[in-house]
Design a protein around this motif. Structure first.
Motif, PDB file in Angstrom:
ATOM      1  N   MET A 108       0.816  -1.206   0.000  1.00 44.57           N
ATOM      2  CA  MET A 108       0.000   0.000   0.000  1.00 44.57           C
ATOM      3  C   MET A 108       0.854   1.262   0.000  1.00 44.57           C
ATOM      4  N   LEU A 109       1.892   1.277   0.824  1.00 47.84           N
ATOM      5  CA  LEU A 109       2.695   2.495   0.920  1.00 47.84           C
ATOM      6  C   LEU A 109       3.402   2.795  -0.396  1.00 47.84           C
ATOM      7  N   ARG A 110       3.807   1.749  -1.118  1.00 48.14           N
ATOM      8  CA  ARG A 110       4.415   1.954  -2.437  1.00 48.14           C
ATOM      9  C   ARG A 110       3.426   2.631  -3.384  1.00 48.14           C
ATOM     10  N   ARG A 111       2.153   2.342  -3.235  1.00 49.28           N
ATOM     11  CA  ARG A 111       1.139   2.942  -4.092  1.00 49.28           C
ATOM     12  C   ARG A 111       0.718   4.327  -3.599  1.00 49.28           C
ATOM     13  N   VAL A 112       0.798   4.554  -2.308  1.00 49.94           N
ATOM     14  CA  VAL A 112       0.492   5.874  -1.754  1.00 49.94           C
ATOM     15  C   VAL A 112       1.562   6.889  -2.165  1.00 49.94           C
ATOM     16  N   HIS A 113       2.813   6.455  -2.156  1.00 53.53           N
ATOM     17  CA  HIS A 113       3.941   7.367  -2.369  1.00 53.53           C
ATOM     18  C   HIS A 113       3.774   8.308  -3.562  1.00 53.53           C
ATOM     19  N   PRO A 114       3.481   7.809  -4.787  1.00 52.87           N
ATOM     20  CA  PRO A 114       3.392   8.738  -5.918  1.00 52.87           C
ATOM     21  C   PRO A 114       2.175   9.655  -5.884  1.00 52.87           C
ATOM     22  N   GLU A 115       1.243   9.413  -4.948  1.00 51.79           N
ATOM     23  CA  GLU A 115       0.031  10.224  -4.855  1.00 51.79           C
ATOM     24  C   GLU A 115       0.172  11.393  -3.884  1.00 51.79           C
ATOM     25  N   LEU A 116       1.253  11.427  -3.115  1.00 55.82           N
ATOM     26  CA  LEU A 116       1.358  12.419  -2.050  1.00 55.82           C
ATOM     27  C   LEU A 116       1.445  13.845  -2.592  1.00 55.82           C
ATOM     28  N   LEU A 117       2.428  14.112  -3.423  1.00 53.89           N
ATOM     29  CA  LEU A 117       2.612  15.467  -3.942  1.00 53.89           C
ATOM     30  C   LEU A 117       1.426  15.936  -4.791  1.00 53.89           C
TER      31      LEU A 117
END
Length: 205
Positions: A108-117
């Protein structure tokens, strides 16, 4: 060697997901062993959380295997500071009990990462109980920094826990590069494991 993981679907949460979100959430917060309760643990409470996410543009996702919800993730503004901390995100991750110890939080965190910015969070935090070894291992693996420790502030009956705050600047190019390399490494391992599993299957001929 990591085992081959089944195919997952990563998508935004839908209203019909609320019962599964509630079940997974309660498995995590029951008794305070892994995570403190951060919202009303009823279906009405999780429905309100989903409404909050849509109203504020804070993303709420689910990771699914077929029709089964494996876990869910939410990024919202930290509760302290109001608009002054509008760019500081707080990441929530919850995993179904049946899927523990299978690397799902990293999935999940790998998929969250590109969505943060893209969602306006250039600083992110994870607030973790000092006794939650799995979550502490995850934030270390993702190179978050231990920014603070509030000693013995979390109480469940006779149990007392520290609250650790881990964070990182999501707009730090070095961290972005590390997370992209980490994702690529996992993709290679998963592809290799899937290939080996397919080669190990008996031939039907």
């Amino acid at each position: 060697m990591m085992s081959a993981l089944p195919p997952f679907t990563w998508r935004r949460a839908h209203p019909e997901d609320v019962p599964a979100l509630t079940r997974i959430y309660n498995e995590s917060v029951d008794g305070g062993g892994h995570s403190p309760a951060l919202c009303d643990a009823s279906e009405q409470g999780l429905a309100h959380l989903m409404k909050e996410s849509r109203t504020n543009g804070w993303p709420l996702w689910v990771l699914a295997h077929g029709n089964e919800l494996v876990g869910w993730a939410y990024v919202r503004r930290i509760a302290w500071g109001g608009a002054a901390c509008g760019n500081v995100g707080d990441i929530w991750l919850y995993v179904a009990k049946a899927w523990h110890r299978k690397g799902i939080p990293m999935q999940m965190l790998r998929r969250v990462h590109p969505e943060l910015l893209p969602h306006g969070f250039d600083i992110v935090t994870c607030w973790v109980l000092g006794s939650n070894r799995a979550s502490l291992a995850l934030v270390r693996a993702c190179r978050l920094q231990r920014w603070a420790c509030l000693p013995q502030v979390v109480r469940y009956g006779d149990r007392v826990n520290d609250l650790e705050i881990w964070g990182v600047r999501a707009d730090d190019p070095q961290w972005q590069r590390y997370m992209r390399r980490l994702d690529q490494r996992y993709r290679r391992l998963e592809a290799k494991a899937a290939l080996e599993a397919a080669q190990a299957e008996p031939s039907c001929l």
